[in-house]
Design an enzyme around this catalytic site. Structure first.
Site, PDB file in Angstrom:
ATOM      1  N   LYS A 156     -79.191 -36.164  15.029  1.00  0.00           N
ATOM      2  CA  LYS A 156     -78.875 -37.553  15.096  1.00  0.00           C
ATOM      3  C   LYS A 156     -77.651 -37.347  16.309  1.00  0.00           C
ATOM      4  CE  LYS A 156     -80.548 -39.390  13.084  1.00  0.00           C
ATOM      5  NZ  LYS A 156     -81.661 -39.823  12.225  1.00  0.00           N
ATOM      6  N   HIS A 198     -74.132 -13.479  13.359  1.00  0.00           N
ATOM      7  CA  HIS A 198     -75.435 -12.812  14.092  1.00  0.00           C
ATOM      8  C   HIS A 198     -75.776 -12.910  15.505  1.00  0.00           C
ATOM      9  CE1 HIS A 198     -76.073 -10.509  10.122  1.00  0.00           C
ATOM     10  NE2 HIS A 198     -76.178 -11.899   9.697  1.00  0.00           N
ATOM     11  N   GLU A 202     -80.448 -32.091  10.453  1.00  0.00           N
ATOM     12  CA  GLU A 202     -80.455 -33.585  10.729  1.00  0.00           C
ATOM     13  C   GLU A 202     -79.200 -33.925  11.401  1.00  0.00           C
ATOM     14  OE1 GLU A 202     -82.260 -35.764  10.860  1.00  0.00           O
ATOM     15  OE2 GLU A 202     -81.074 -37.771  10.452  1.00  0.00           O
ATOM     16  N   LYS A 247     -88.890 -45.347  19.646  1.00  0.00           N
ATOM     17  CA  LYS A 247     -89.383 -45.331  18.104  1.00  0.00           C
ATOM     18  C   LYS A 247     -90.911 -45.054  18.028  1.00  0.00           C
ATOM     19  CE  LYS A 247     -87.686 -46.327  13.989  1.00  0.00           C
ATOM     20  NZ  LYS A 247     -86.676 -45.354  13.634  1.00  0.00           N
ATOM     21  N   TRP A 255     -93.076 -46.680  27.518  1.00  0.00           N
ATOM     22  CA  TRP A 255     -92.606 -45.292  27.603  1.00  0.00           C
ATOM     23  C   TRP A 255     -93.392 -44.245  28.456  1.00  0.00           C
ATOM     24  CZ3 TRP A 255     -93.668 -40.304  25.797  1.00  0.00           C
ATOM     25  CH2 TRP A 255     -92.682 -39.338  25.563  1.00  0.00           C
TER      26      TRP A 255
HETATM   27  C1  AGP Z   1     -85.203 -39.632  13.954  1.00  0.00           C
HETATM   28  O1  AGP Z   1     -83.938 -39.955  14.180  1.00  0.00           O
HETATM   29  C2  AGP Z   1     -85.928 -39.765  15.113  1.00  0.00           C
HETATM   30  N1  AGP Z   1     -85.947 -40.555  15.995  1.00  0.00           N
HETATM   31  C3  AGP Z   1     -87.392 -38.859  15.124  1.00  0.00           C
HETATM   32  O2  AGP Z   1     -87.027 -37.271  15.018  1.00  0.00           O
HETATM   33  C4  AGP Z   1     -88.057 -39.258  14.001  1.00  0.00           C
HETATM   34  O3  AGP Z   1     -87.716 -39.112  12.686  1.00  0.00           O
HETATM   35  C5  AGP Z   1     -89.725 -38.517  14.026  1.00  0.00           C
HETATM   36  O4  AGP Z   1     -90.054 -39.042  15.413  1.00  0.00           O
HETATM   37  C6  AGP Z   1     -90.571 -39.033  13.128  1.00  0.00           C
HETATM   38  O5  AGP Z   1     -91.066 -40.398  13.153  1.00  0.00           O
HETATM   39  P1  AGP Z   1     -91.689 -41.004  11.697  1.00  0.00           P
HETATM   40  O6  AGP Z   1     -90.706 -40.998  10.550  1.00  0.00           O
HETATM   41  O7  AGP Z   1     -91.898 -42.230  12.120  1.00  0.00           O
HETATM   42  O8  AGP Z   1     -92.894 -40.251  11.679  1.00  0.00           O
END
Ligand code: AGP
Length: 614
Positions: free
Chosen positions: A488, A507, A484, A609, A74
């Site tokens: 998503k 507003h 959230e 991830k 990445w």
């Molecule tokens: C969630 O859909 C995301 N990919 C991202 O916001 C994630 O929740 C965030 O990076 C935190 O990750 P963690 O729970 O592994 O700390």
């Protein structure tokens, strides 16, 4: 972010490395590469931008050798090009390095090497490591790697092979995970258990500041952050994981599989933790007795992205049930405002991976200032879990898709357990405790009933997918749900999705409402239902299409006939628990919108991830 694999043993390394890289691809999918030491010590490297499947096409049959390392990237320093892909080598092609993390002093090291006449071939920070290892005068590979590491500042999990030392891989860790897996006359290394479990579940986790020599026969660990290499004692131990939990099985994607697993994940996080007799919860891992729980005057929750939004849901629940002031804050911002750490505040770090660097650094900041932090973490033994004073494991099982679904649901439930316990040592009545427990026990079935409406939700999603821009709105308990939901949706569909408090629409953002901008509105049957419905009329009057997530029996009046209107009723539970049932359909909508657009929901562009870099 980024994934490392390594193999040394009796089998050909290349196919095993490719397989391991495929399993780590969710951690970074800009580019991939591998280095294999052939017999006689010839070092062969293949790397390219793109996916692991693209690399597989390039690895020639002659890529023989039983020692190798691989990487899926990445991008941090430099774009996703073939040159910037790992492994990185020295000029003579005798050293290969794969690295996760960021070297903070890479520019000065690059300048130093260039001034010395070294020709650098990439834009990366990692390349300097290969040159520093090659230039070290130490006699052993361990000594050379330690020399190189003494010159760098930053975070790393790394693996090194060297043509002059073909019987070993040297790995090191500082802030980025590194695991050694023990096999039969073979050893594996990886940054994540996912790459190992098919071969072994006997593993050793390195600590920060530790390195290991890995040969086909075993491994030896050292501390490298001391003046001289200093042997440490580290046994490998069996981890209790089901390798099948890492498989996609019959499912079309990991995200789909993980959404469908939510009822079972909900059961797991609650199992053995509800006390029906006293209307409370058992959370021994918190390491807090009733007196300490009572002494808490405030709760501060820290997490990133979805973990932050579920933290907001948790804060409302704690405030409502325990009547303690509670709020959530983005962990990524927290330490930069030099926060005041209060002795009677309970700090709660929330993280699926347990690796998110911003959350980890926030935990370290709190502990450095003497605060008490507990973790709500999924990955057992992860850095955040280890750094906290106690916590609640989520038992969601491995979550592979970048978009968090089942982990988020278990986070919410872990907050319910915490709120229940904090409430019951205060003024929450036993009757209210029992009421909540009954609500929690119904949840797995209720979540299933929402998931069963997949076809209906897929149809709604198709209509949302065509819009370039959407709003997600909610109030009070519903606002973090809206955040959230928007997160998503934007994460996997690449549509602009913005969350707003319903009360704030007029507003400003109401100016954007038109027939091309749909609104997904959260309208639970709570104390604000009438005000929420009034806001929907204001949107409909401006021709804004509406998807309303609500409860059966909520009267939407003539809105039901409004053009572009769709109503999704979720099951009723206790009001405090509503947020999670309102969240589930939003996951399904985002998933089907992405699928309709032909996008890979498991690996959304630009993301990965576990965000292990700042
Ligand atoms: C969630 O859909 C995301 N990919 C991202 O916001 C994630 O929740 C965030 O990076 C935190 O990750 P963690 O729970 O592994 O700390």
């Amino acid at each position: 972010m980024c994934g490392i694999v390594g193999y040394i043993g009796t089998q050909q390394a290349a196919p095993l490395l490719l397989e391991g890289l495929g399993r780590l691809e969710h951690r970074g999918y800009d580019s991939a590469g591998m280095a294999v030491l052939g017999t006689g010590g010839a070092l062969r490297v293949a790397k390219r931008s793109g996916r692991v499947r693209d690399l597989a096409e390039e690895v020639p049959a002659r890529f023989g050798g039983k020692v190798g390392i691989g990487h899926t990237r990445w991008a941090t320093h430099g774009p996703a090009t073939d040159h910037n892909a790992h492994p990185h080598t020295d000029g003579a092609g005798r050293v290969a390095v794969v690295h996760n993390g960021i070297l903070d002093n890479a520019s000065s090291l690059r300048a130093m090497l260039t001034d010395d006449g070294v020709e650098l071939t990439s834009d990366t920070d990692t390349e300097v490591l290969a040159h520093l290892v090659a230039r070290s005068g130490a006699e052993t590979l361990e000594g050379r790697v330690a020399d190189a590491l003494s010159a760098v500042e930053g975070t790393y999990g790394l693996a090194v092979v060297h043509a002059d030392f073909p019987d070993r891989i040297v790995v090191a860790r500082n802030g980025s995970p590194l695991i050694v897996g023990v096999g039969d006359k073979e050893m594996h290394v990886a940054s994540d258990l996912a790459a190992l479990v098919r071969y072994t579940t006997t593993v050793a986790y390195l600590d920060d500041g530790e390195m290991a020599t890995v040969t086909a026969q075993g491994f030896t660990t050292y501390r490298h952050d001391t003046a001289q290499l200093h042997r440490t004692h580290r046994d490998a131990a069996r981890v209790d994981v089901d390798p099948a939990a890492y498989e996609i099985g019959e499912h079309e994607s990991f995200m789909h599989a993980e959404m469908l697993e939510q009822p079972r994940a909900a059961e797991r996080v609650l199992r053995g933790r509800l006390d029906e007799r006293f209307g409370t919860s058992h959370l021994g891992g918190l390491n807090l007795d009733a007196r300490e729980l009572r002494a808490i005057r405030r709760v501060k929750i820290l997490g990133c992205g979805s973990a932050y939004y579920v933290g907001q849901m948790g804060a409302s629940m704690i405030e409502e049930l325990a009547r303690i002031p509670a709020d959530a804050e983005a962990a990524s911002e927290f330490r930069y405002r030099d926060p005041v750490i209060e002795p009677d505040t309970l700090y709660v770090a929330v993280s699926q991976s347990g690796e998110t660097i911003d959350t980890l650094l926030a935990v370290q900041e709190i502990r450095r200032k003497g605060g008490r932090v507990v973790g709500l973490v999924n990955v057992v033994g992860s850095a955040i879990a280890r750094e906290c004073d106690g916590g609640i494991y989520l038992h969601a099982g491995p979550e592979v898709a970048v978009a968090s679904t089942k982990a988020l649901t278990t986070m919410f439930l872990a907050f319910s357990l915490l709120a229940l316990q904090l409430g019951r040592v205060r003024d929450l009545s036993i009757a209210d405790g029992k009421r909540l427990i009954a609500g929690l026990q119904q949840l797995p079935e209720q979540i299933q009933s929402v998931l069963d409406r997949d076809d209906e939700l897929a149809e709604v999603a198709k209509r949302l997918a065509v819009s370039d821009s959407l709003f997600f709105i909610g109030r009070v308990r519903g606002f973090p749900v809206a955040r959230e939901g928007a997160q998503k949706f934007k994460e996997i569909t690449y549509r602009h999705a913005e969350a707003y408090q319903t009360s704030e629409l007029k507003h400003g953002p109401l100016a954007l409402i038109s027939e091309d901008v749909p609104t997904v509105a959260l309208v639970p049957d709570d104390e604000l239902v009438e005000r929420n419905v009034a806001a929907l009329h204001e949107i409909a009057a401006r021709r804004g299409p509406l998807v309303v997530v609500t409860h059966e029996g909520v009267d939407l009046g003539d809105l039901s006939a409004a053009p572009g209107m769709h109503r999704i009723d979720v099951p009723r539970n206790e009001r405090e628990i509503d947020p999670i049932l309102l969240t589930i359909p939003l996951q399904v909508l985002a998933y089907h919108a992405a699928k309709h657009l032909g996008l890979d929901a498991d690996k959304p562009r630009n993301l990965a991830k576990s965000v292990t870099v700042e």
